[in-house]
Design an enzyme around this catalytic site. Structure first.
Site, PDB file in Angstrom:
ATOM      1  CB  SER A 146      -1.015   0.107   1.277  1.00 11.87           C
ATOM      2  OG  SER A 146      -1.532   1.351   1.426  1.00 11.87           O
ATOM      3  CE1 TYR A 159      -4.218  -2.538   4.730  1.00 11.10           C
ATOM      4  CE2 TYR A 159      -3.648   0.072   4.465  1.00 11.10           C
ATOM      5  CZ  TYR A 159      -3.950  -1.478   4.044  1.00 11.10           C
ATOM      6  OH  TYR A 159      -3.905  -1.553   2.533  1.00 11.10           O
TER       7      TYR A 159
END
Length: 269
Positions: A146, A159
């Site tokens: 990400s 995350y």
């Protein structure tokens, strides 16, 4: 040379294949003639995808339902494929989970669940398939990370930390495996229009106010990752804005990166 159907019947294993980027990547590989092994928890969704891939591309897709967050699941999955004499030429680690909000508003179990799937399962899948790739002297691994891997993200703390791990592991292995015939790529998309974003928006209405230019198209993201994987690139960041963000994060003092990320995080939390 990357393993492609042009030189042998190549097989790609895609985790988290039932929706989102994983599903879009399945279409990329199927379009170009790869055999597929589709892995996710939802068998019905996988079977529907396998049929769609066959109808659209004439692809052969095998369905294997598994919860990779469970200890030993990755090793058991690869062992089952070995018994079926399946050779994995390309591994796509896409399975992952995200929870948005203040750290203390999530339970310890929720944080651990993200670590179990985003970190432990991904690592276990690589450990299970990499030795055989090294022995053959060929293989590709695509890890879906990400843009959050490049910077701290308040409201996505755990995350972002898991995706930083994925990026670091990818870069380390890419260098470790240099000239081995095996490449490792990290796909680092920004916010992407997937079911995961829809679920997050359902829990936090502020996300619906994000401007459209910040949200990537899932097919374009998958195509970028697919091409980078087969080219043996180490890092792929789709989208000009995301690439600029990644570059800025590396060139900006850490205290300023934290402040900017904090301001954005508070605006959507």
């Amino acid at each position: 040379m990357p393993p492609t159907p042009a030189n042998h019947a190549a097989t790609v294993l895609i985790t988290g294949a039932s929706s989102g980027i994983g599903e879009a990547l399945a279409h990329c590989f199927a379009r170009d003639g790869y055999r597929l092994v589709l892995v996710a928890r939802r068998e019905q969704r996988l079977r529907a995808l396998a049929q769609a891939l066959h109808d659209a591309h004439g692809a052969r897709a095998e369905v294997m339902a598994a919860d990779l967050a469970q200890p030993g699941a990755a090793a058991a999955l690869v062992a089952a494929l070995r018994r079926r004499r399946r050779t994995i030429d390309v591994l796509v680690n896409n399975a992952g989970v995200v929870a948005q909000g203040e750290f203390t508003r999530s339970s310890a179990a929720a944080h651990q669940g993200m670590i179990d799937l985003n970190v432990a399962a991904l690592t276990a899948m690589i450990a299970a398939v990499l030795p055989a790739m090294q022995r053959r002297g060929r293989g590709r691994i695509l890890n879906v990370a990400s843009i959050a891997a490049f910077q701290p993200v308040p409201s996505l703390a755990t995350y972002a930390a898991t995706k930083a791990y994925v990026l670091s592991l990818t870069e380390s292995l890419a260098e470790e495996l240099r000239d081995s015939g095996v490449s490792v790529t990290a796909l680092c998309p920004g916010i992407t229009a997937t079911a995961m974003l829809e679920q997050a928006t359902a829990h936090n209405g502020k996300l619906a106010a994000l401007p459209g230019f910040l949200i990537g198209d899932v097919e374009a993201v998958a195509e970028a990752g697919y091409r980078a994987c087969l080219a043996g690139e180490v890092i792929a960041v789709p989208g000009l804005l995301n690439r600029a963000t990644a570059l800025a994060a590396g060139a900006t003092p850490r205290w300023l990166v934290r402040r900017v990320a904090g301001a954005f995080g508070r605006s959507v939390s």
